[in-house]
Design a protein around this motif. Structure first.
Motif, PDB file in Angstrom:
ATOM      1  N   TYR A  76      -7.083  10.673   3.037  1.00  0.00           N
ATOM      2  CA  TYR A  76      -7.428   9.630   4.010  1.00  0.00           C
ATOM      3  C   TYR A  76      -8.936   9.376   4.010  1.00  0.00           C
TER       4      TYR A  76
ATOM      5  N   ARG B 196       2.539   4.057  -4.051  1.00  0.00           N
ATOM      6  CA  ARG B 196       1.364   4.565  -4.750  1.00  0.00           C
ATOM      7  C   ARG B 196       1.472   4.432  -6.266  1.00  0.00           C
TER       8      ARG B 196
ATOM      9  N   LEU C  89      -9.689  -3.420   2.824  1.00  0.00           N
ATOM     10  CA  LEU C  89      -8.821  -2.305   3.207  1.00  0.00           C
ATOM     11  C   LEU C  89      -9.581  -1.349   4.122  1.00  0.00           C
TER      12      LEU C  89
ATOM     13  N   CYS D  28      -5.335   6.469  -1.936  1.00  0.00           N
ATOM     14  CA  CYS D  28      -4.644   5.648  -0.938  1.00  0.00           C
ATOM     15  C   CYS D  28      -3.131   5.851  -1.063  1.00  0.00           C
ATOM     16  N   PRO D  29      -2.376   5.664   0.032  1.00  0.00           N
ATOM     17  CA  PRO D  29      -2.770   5.094   1.325  1.00  0.00           C
ATOM     18  C   PRO D  29      -3.389   6.078   2.297  1.00  0.00           C
TER      19      PRO D  29
ATOM     20  N   HIS E 131      -6.072   1.816  10.258  1.00  0.00           N
ATOM     21  CA  HIS E 131      -5.312   1.954   9.010  1.00  0.00           C
ATOM     22  C   HIS E 131      -3.897   2.480   9.212  1.00  0.00           C
TER      23      HIS E 131
ATOM     24  N   SER F  35       0.861  -3.938  10.459  1.00  0.00           N
ATOM     25  CA  SER F  35      -0.382  -3.190  10.287  1.00  0.00           C
ATOM     26  C   SER F  35      -1.090  -3.050  11.628  1.00  0.00           C
TER      27      SER F  35
ATOM     28  N   LEU G   7       0.805  -1.209   0.000  1.00  0.00           N
ATOM     29  CA  LEU G   7       0.000   0.000   0.000  1.00  0.00           C
ATOM     30  C   LEU G   7       0.843   1.267   0.000  1.00  0.00           C
TER      31      LEU G   7
ATOM     32  N   THR H  99       3.908  10.634  -1.976  1.00  0.00           N
ATOM     33  CA  THR H  99       4.577   9.505  -1.335  1.00  0.00           C
ATOM     34  C   THR H  99       6.026   9.431  -1.783  1.00  0.00           C
TER      35      THR H  99
ATOM     36  N   CYS I 285      -9.837   7.564   0.720  1.00  0.00           N
ATOM     37  CA  CYS I 285      -9.307   6.194   0.631  1.00  0.00           C
ATOM     38  C   CYS I 285     -10.125   5.227   1.479  1.00  0.00           C
TER      39      CYS I 285
ATOM     40  N   PHE J 281       1.995   6.145   9.616  1.00  0.00           N
ATOM     41  CA  PHE J 281       2.128   5.150   8.556  1.00  0.00           C
ATOM     42  C   PHE J 281       3.602   5.044   8.183  1.00  0.00           C
TER      43      PHE J 281
END
Length: 570
Positions: free
Chosen positions: A217, A81, A114, A233-234, A167, A163, A78, A270, A220, A190
């Motif tokens: 966020y 991107r 997800l 996402c993420p 999320h 994880s 994830l 990202t 997603c 994250f």
């Protein structure tokens, strides 16, 4: 007299026949199979092998979203991107995309899981690989995913992520048999780690870390349609991150100071460091940063970071900025309509300063929009050369790993492809390769697993089975390769790619390389029969492919015939 001569020669002839027998260049050892994947439905596929060859990490997943996003299965992370920023409908026919959405355990299920924060990704960890007494353990992402093992052959270190609820994700590492939380889920909500290397009394860990970007966020994780919202996402805006750690914890943290853009957008930017090596007295990391792309959407750009000598003071340099590997803007993602590249990222660097990575084209190249590997070289603080070692006639190729012998592994279009397929056509089958940067020699790894019998005839069975090697994901300095393959019980099944079983294999060389090359006598042709993957009957190599053909194609991919899709013009 003639009979006497024949009798005298007979021992020599027999000796010659015996000497014709030859083992394959690589011996195959299965380290994980589909029977090991536990609650997952797809895989396993190769990820990483430890520096001493004893431990292997593989990936298995519950839902097939890689076909919908036209990615290699091991690209399902994830954090990255560029793998999933574009949906399916803008690239492939609606019939194909619907097949990837509406069947069970496909892309729609991935997006729903997800949103519910359900476990979807699993490691199958194989231990005892070097001793031959292999045991496997299947671990869910909520317990921790190993993304890569360290290359130090004296110990087994690893990095990855766990994880968390809501999320979130934390980066983790294992050093001196101790698990270390590199982040805790609150310092950076994250994060993932992708490489580890010893530095003095510490270890340098690198990867990606960031926090929520509220608009992205909310989109997603909105339980809305995958077609409209997966591109957000993420949901986190991440940056390349670096940590010094030891068994007691983290001693220093530093993130890159900026992206290669200042454009404002609702989409998340990202960036991540992926690999590091000690080159010319400095630790040099490679990966990708973010830049402004076509239609002002964020794209990813292959970059490097010079961390300096990293003395034993236990500090990291501040103000780290990313530098593009390709100096010419035309070789990078950009905002203009005629820009050639859509995304690029670096995957590995070695002690000689060689860098390998990949670029996705957004302009037509011989009726295709390919992904192609690149090779660059770092020296004295700068990139001194770049090249695209695979033909640019529309052929796909992707580099996955590089060793200190300047050998690269990855995958490219299978040799039997006879057309240049385009939008709405059949996906291309991939085939694992080994490439020697120094000599420019490239080998289909399938040609390195056959031997010769006592009569000198080709024999391509190992372990009583036939193998088609599709993806090579890791390589050690001695040339040992970790790869994903399909195993078949018969030649007929192998030649038709039917009734196969997913296996992860280790390939150990039986003979010595010659300056990184495979001696020609050990390259034994093992090409599939010629299939036309490109077009339906009566067409000129692309375009139309009937509805039922598209559904059958999608079904084949879901059943395990994992193939790379091509793009239409955007």
């Amino acid at each position: 007299m003639k009979m006497n001569r024949i009798a005298a020669l007979l021992p020599l002839l027999l000796a010659g026949a015996v000497s014709a027998a030859q083992s394959p260049f690589y011996t195959i050892t299965e380290v994980a199979t589909s029977a090991d994947r536990g609650d997952a439905n797809f895989g396993p596929w190769a990820l990483s092998i430890s520096g001493d060859g004893s431990t292997v990490a593989t990936l298995a997943v519950t839902s097939n979203w890689y076909s919908y996003f036209r990615m290699v299965p091991t690209g399902m992370d994830l954090a990255h991107r560029f793998r999933y920023e574009s949906g399916c409908d803008g690239i492939l026919s609606s019939a194909t995309c619907d097949a990837y959405l509406d069947n069970s355990n496909t892309a729609s299920q991935w997006f729903a899981d997800l949103n519910s924060n359900a476990d979807q990704t699993y490691n199958v960890i194989a231990s005892g690989v070097s001793s031959g007494t292999i045991t496997t353990d299947t671990i869910a992402e909520s317990d921790g995913i190993v993304t890569r093992y360290g290359r130090d052959a004296s110990e087994v270190t690893s990095v990855g992520y766990v994880s968390l609820s809501e999320h979130r994700r934390k980066a983790v590492a294992t050093v001196a048999d101790t698990s270390v939380d590199v982040t805790n889920g609150t310092d950076y909500a994250f994060a993932s780690a992708y490489d580890i290397i010893p530095v003095g009394t510490n270890y340098l860990v690198l990867g990606s870390a960031g926090n929520i970007k509220s608009t992205a966020y909310n989109y997603c994780y909105s339980n809305a349609s995958i077609e409209d919202y997966s591109q957000y996402c993420p949901g986190y805006e991440t940056q390349a991150a670096f940590w010094l750690v030891n068994s007691a914890g983290v001693t220093a943290t530093q993130r890159a100071a900026s992206y290669n853009t200042s454009e404002s957008t609702d989409y998340p930017y990202t960036a991540s460091a992926m690999k590091v090596a000690y080159v010319d007295g400095s630790y040099v990391a490679v990966g990708y940063s973010a830049t402004e792309g076509y239609n002002s959407q964020p794209k990813n750009l292959a970059t490097f970071w010079n961390l300096g000598a990293l003395s034993s003071t236990g500090t990291l340099p501040s103000g780290l900025t990313s530098t593009a590997i390709f100096a010419d803007s035309g070789d990078n993602p950009g905002t203009d309509d005629d820009d050639t590249i859509d995304n690029s990222w670096a995957v590995d660097i070695n002690e000689d300063g060689y860098i390998v990575g990949n670029r996705v084209y957004r302009r037509l190249v011989s009726r295709n929009y390919p992904t192609q590997m690149f090779v660059a070289r770092y020296s004295a603080g700068a990139i001194t050369s770049t090249s695209i070692p695979v033909s640019t006639d529309g052929v796909n190729s992707e580099a996955a790993a590089l060793n200190n012998s300047n050998q690269v592994v990855g995958w490219t279009d299978e040799r039997s492809v006879t057309t240049q397929p385009v939008y709405g056509s059949v996906p291309r089958l991939q085939e694992a390769f080994l490439y020697n940067i120094t000599s420019g020699s490239r080998y289909a790894i399938n040609d390195l697993i056959c031997g010769l019998d006592d009569a000198g005839a080709k024999t391509c069975t190992q372990n009583g089975k036939y193998y088609y090697i599709e993806y090579a994901n890791d390589i050690l300095d001695d040339g040992t390769i970790l790869a994903s393959a399909r195993r078949y019980d018969s030649y007929d099944d192998w030649s038709a790619l039917s009734n196969g079983t997913n296996v992860v294999i280790k390939l150990a060389a039986n003979y010595s390389f010659s300056n990184g090359d495979v001696p020609s006598g050990y390259v034994v042709d093992n090409q599939l029969p010629v299939f036309d993957y490109g077009a339906s009957s009566g067409s000129s190599g692309g375009g139309s492919f009937g509805f039922f053909g598209l559904i059958a194609m999608a079904g084949a991919a879901l059943a395990g015939q994992y193939r790379r899709f091509v793009k239409k013009e955007s």
